[in-house]
Scaffold this active site. Structure first.
Site, PDB file in Angstrom:
ATOM      1  N   LYS A  30       0.844  -1.206   0.000  1.00  0.00           N
ATOM      2  CA  LYS A  30       0.000   0.000   0.000  1.00  0.00           C
ATOM      3  C   LYS A  30       0.872   1.246   0.000  1.00  0.00           C
ATOM      4  O   LYS A  30       0.668   2.167  -0.787  1.00  0.00           O
ATOM      5  CB  LYS A  30      -0.883  -0.028   1.251  1.00  0.00           C
ATOM      6  CG  LYS A  30      -1.516   1.295   1.659  1.00  0.00           C
ATOM      7  CD  LYS A  30      -2.361   1.096   2.903  1.00  0.00           C
ATOM      8  CE  LYS A  30      -2.967   2.367   3.458  1.00  0.00           C
ATOM      9  NZ  LYS A  30      -2.070   3.209   4.226  1.00  0.00           N
ATOM     10  N   GLY A 100      -5.738   8.184   4.392  1.00  0.00           N
ATOM     11  CA  GLY A 100      -4.992   9.238   5.100  1.00  0.00           C
ATOM     12  C   GLY A 100      -3.737   9.631   4.352  1.00  0.00           C
ATOM     13  O   GLY A 100      -3.481  10.824   4.121  1.00  0.00           O
ATOM     14  N   ARG A 129     -10.039  12.841  11.093  1.00  0.00           N
ATOM     15  CA  ARG A 129      -8.603  12.735  11.402  1.00  0.00           C
ATOM     16  C   ARG A 129      -7.939  14.110  11.302  1.00  0.00           C
ATOM     17  O   ARG A 129      -8.324  14.948  10.493  1.00  0.00           O
ATOM     18  CB  ARG A 129      -7.955  11.706  10.458  1.00  0.00           C
ATOM     19  CG  ARG A 129      -8.505  10.304  10.735  1.00  0.00           C
ATOM     20  CD  ARG A 129      -8.039   9.273   9.745  1.00  0.00           C
ATOM     21  NE  ARG A 129      -6.640   8.934   9.878  1.00  0.00           N
ATOM     22  CZ  ARG A 129      -6.012   8.079   9.074  1.00  0.00           C
ATOM     23  NH1 ARG A 129      -6.665   7.500   8.084  1.00  0.00           N
ATOM     24  NH2 ARG A 129      -4.750   7.804   9.253  1.00  0.00           N
ATOM     25  N   GLN A 174       2.936  11.419   8.113  1.00  0.00           N
ATOM     26  CA  GLN A 174       2.454  11.732   6.771  1.00  0.00           C
ATOM     27  C   GLN A 174       2.549  13.219   6.445  1.00  0.00           C
ATOM     28  O   GLN A 174       2.657  13.602   5.285  1.00  0.00           O
ATOM     29  CB  GLN A 174       1.015  11.239   6.609  1.00  0.00           C
ATOM     30  CG  GLN A 174       0.914   9.714   6.649  1.00  0.00           C
ATOM     31  CD  GLN A 174      -0.515   9.207   6.713  1.00  0.00           C
ATOM     32  OE1 GLN A 174      -1.468   9.991   6.758  1.00  0.00           O
ATOM     33  NE2 GLN A 174      -0.671   7.894   6.722  1.00  0.00           N
ATOM     34  N   SER A 200       6.411   7.015  13.563  1.00  0.00           N
ATOM     35  CA  SER A 200       6.428   6.340  12.252  1.00  0.00           C
ATOM     36  C   SER A 200       7.656   6.717  11.420  1.00  0.00           C
ATOM     37  O   SER A 200       7.543   7.272  10.322  1.00  0.00           O
ATOM     38  CB  SER A 200       5.140   6.680  11.475  1.00  0.00           C
ATOM     39  OG  SER A 200       4.056   5.997  12.011  1.00  0.00           O
ATOM     40  N   ASP A 317       1.228  -0.377  11.493  1.00  0.00           N
ATOM     41  CA  ASP A 317       0.096  -0.961  10.766  1.00  0.00           C
ATOM     42  C   ASP A 317      -0.016  -2.471  10.969  1.00  0.00           C
ATOM     43  O   ASP A 317      -0.902  -3.111  10.382  1.00  0.00           O
ATOM     44  CB  ASP A 317       0.186  -0.635   9.270  1.00  0.00           C
ATOM     45  CG  ASP A 317      -0.171   0.825   8.983  1.00  0.00           C
ATOM     46  OD1 ASP A 317      -0.696   1.502   9.881  1.00  0.00           O
ATOM     47  OD2 ASP A 317       0.083   1.285   7.850  1.00  0.00           O
ATOM     48  N   ARG A 348      -7.833   2.879  17.411  1.00  0.00           N
ATOM     49  CA  ARG A 348      -7.365   1.485  17.461  1.00  0.00           C
ATOM     50  C   ARG A 348      -6.886   1.070  18.851  1.00  0.00           C
ATOM     51  O   ARG A 348      -6.443  -0.070  19.018  1.00  0.00           O
ATOM     52  CB  ARG A 348      -6.270   1.243  16.400  1.00  0.00           C
ATOM     53  CG  ARG A 348      -6.796   1.280  14.998  1.00  0.00           C
ATOM     54  CD  ARG A 348      -5.712   0.979  13.965  1.00  0.00           C
ATOM     55  NE  ARG A 348      -6.251   1.082  12.617  1.00  0.00           N
ATOM     56  CZ  ARG A 348      -5.505   1.211  11.532  1.00  0.00           C
ATOM     57  NH1 ARG A 348      -4.180   1.232  11.625  1.00  0.00           N
ATOM     58  NH2 ARG A 348      -6.075   1.302  10.355  1.00  0.00           N
ATOM     59  N   LYS A 417     -10.140  -1.262   1.727  1.00  0.00           N
ATOM     60  CA  LYS A 417      -9.286  -0.066   1.812  1.00  0.00           C
ATOM     61  C   LYS A 417      -7.837  -0.427   1.502  1.00  0.00           C
ATOM     62  O   LYS A 417      -7.135   0.305   0.815  1.00  0.00           O
ATOM     63  CB  LYS A 417      -9.371   0.571   3.198  1.00  0.00           C
ATOM     64  CG  LYS A 417      -8.498   1.819   3.333  1.00  0.00           C
ATOM     65  CD  LYS A 417      -8.563   2.395   4.735  1.00  0.00           C
ATOM     66  CE  LYS A 417      -7.976   3.792   4.806  1.00  0.00           C
ATOM     67  NZ  LYS A 417      -6.526   3.860   4.682  1.00  0.00           N
TER      68      LYS A 417
END
Ligand SMILES: O=C(O)C1=C[C@@H](OP(=O)(O)O)[C@@H](O)[C@H](O)C1
Ligand SMILES: C=C(OP(=O)(O)O)C(=O)O
Length: 441
Positions: A30, A100, A129, A174, A200, A317, A348, A417
């Protein structure tokens, strides 16, 4: 019906499985699909992206790039992209769906335009978000920004020149990745200062890797707190190959570890920057038998598992999938440093705690951790909420495979997704599902 042959919208009944056996090829990544498609659009000329994902997130990126003026053709499993370079079409409204990474990367690049608007048809997920830290950085660069208190819908107008800019990396990597995609096309480039406790790191390295694959120069401090990308560069069109996907594969590997049998999963290169590759070592640390032959991982399942305590941010993830292993591992497993899991397609941490407790597990949470006490038997026989979150659906599916009675998961089509063939892949290994359409009146 869809490409996977499943109803458009469905709940899934997961039947307990006695064993899993067989050979699978990991689906395309992804994170590399989104990155390579975007970089291809930012290049002038033709780029072939070999083996792109067919997920909703991949489709969202393709749709937005087309709307911005890129030529995109599918050629079998490849995408052939004719890029718009530094000139995406202005005055366009983009819909990144529920993705996202797609939304944020495109918001960064939107500063090249004299106006781009972002709207989502997932107001209850992506619409909730946070985007404020990215928007603040874009404003500091001189972009005009409009938003609903830092959330979608959002409008962004450039142009901007670049320079030194701070961006918070505390809630998501991100935002910084978005600015990294923008940087080489600005006259002055960007010298990014990542502030806060950087989360991340792995996806940031995947972005650097992508820039390099497209001939863009960048330098980064070892801890990624400073990233410098000179301006006036061009993305070089060419040919890139999408590697296999570790986050989705983490769910297959976990399923294989939880049940007797032998599963071989190919297309997972050892030398890969996806943080979720670490899921292999986490499972091994819990007692799973996983070996590697080149790009193939071999799981001999059904071994007793034991609890671990790990910093989950390194494999963000894969935490949901690994939580299924924790549910059957002797002792208390804790995922630490996972606050950002609250900011994904659902919360989550809290939503997972609630679903697992309803299934009879002992679970607790803090602001930034999740602790699960393993059990030997899970009764099942009830309906769990998928929360519109593909990774929650993967977790609940794995629990259902090991439960005594079937588990039904609501809204299971949201698996598309990131992993449309998830149920089909498990069926190929011997699992059994019923699909209950929910779109018929
Ligand atoms: O850069 C990317 O492609 C991604 C970064 C991660 O998000 P955060 O940086 O928000 O943790 C990850 O969870 C997401 O699925 C994909
Ligand atoms: C959080 C995820 O994706 P994104 O942030 O791109 O929506 C994910 O794939 O689990």
């Amino acid at each position: 019906m869809n490409g996977d042959g499943l109803p458009e919208k469905f709940d899934v009944v997961v039947h307990p499985a006695a064993s899993l056996n067989g050979v699978l090829r990991a689906q395309p990544s992804k994170n590399y699909t989104t990155r390579y498609l975007l970089a291809a659009a930012l290049a002038v000329g033709e780029t072939r992206v070999v083996g792109v994902a067919t997920s909703e997130d991949a489709e969202a990126m393709l749709r937005c790039l087309r709307d911005w003026g890129a030529g995109v053709e599918r050629d079998g499993e490849d995408a052939v992209v004719h890029g718009f370079g530094a000139s995406p079409r202005p005055g366009v409204t983009l819909n990144p769906g529920n993705a996202g990474a797609v939304a944020r990367f495109l918001m960064g690049v939107a500063a090249l335009t004299t106006g781009t608007t972002f709207e989502t048809d997932y107001p209850d997920s992506l619409g909730k978000r946070p985007q404020g830290d990215l928007l603040a950085a874009l404003e500091r660069l001189g972009a005009k920004v409009g938003s609903d208190e830092g959330k979608l819908p959002i409008s962004i107008s450039g142009p901007v020149r670049g320079g030194v800019v701070e961006v918070s990396a505390e809630k998501s990597s991100q935002y910084a990745s978005a600015l990294m995609f923008l940087a080489p096309l600005l006259p002055d480039g960007l010298e990014l200062r990542l502030t806060g406790d950087i989360k991340s790191h792995a996806p940031l390295r995947q972005t650097l890797d992508t820039l390099s694959a497209f001939g863009v120069r960048a330098t980064a401090a070892a801890d990624l707190s400073r990233i410098a990308i000179p301006g006036g560069q061009a993305y070089r069109a060419g040919r890139v190959m999408v590697p296999g996907d570790y986050p989705g594969s983490a769910a297959i590997l976990t399923a294989a570890a939880l049940l007797p049998g032998e599963v071989r999963l190919s297309n997972l290169r050892e030398n890969d920057l996806q943080g979720e590759k670490e899921a292999v070592n986490v499972l091994r640390g819990m007692g799973a038998d996983i070996t590697r032959e080149g790009d193939t991982l071999i799981v001999r399942g059904g071994r007793p598992l034991h609890a671990v305590k790990r910093d989950g941010d390194a494999f963000t993830d894969a935490v949901q999938a690994l939580t299924a292993a924790a549910a059957f591992a002797a002792g208390e497993t804790t995922w630490e440093n996972v606050y950002t899991l609250r900011l994904k397609e659902c919360d989550r941490i809290s939503d997972t705690r609630r679903e697992l407790q309803r299934l009879g597990l002992t679970v607790s949470e803090t602001n930034d951790s999740l602790t699960v006490t393993g059990t030997t038997e899970l009764a099942g026989g009830l309906t769990a909420e998928g929360h519109g979150d593909h990774r929650m659906i993967m977790l609940l599916t794995l629990l259902g495979l090991r439960a005594t009675a079937p588990v039904t998961i609501t809204g299971a089509h949201h698996i598309r997704k990131s992993y449309p063939l998830f149920f089909r892949h498990l069926e190929a290994l011997g699992a059994n599902f019923d699909y209950l359409p929910t779109d018929v009146p």
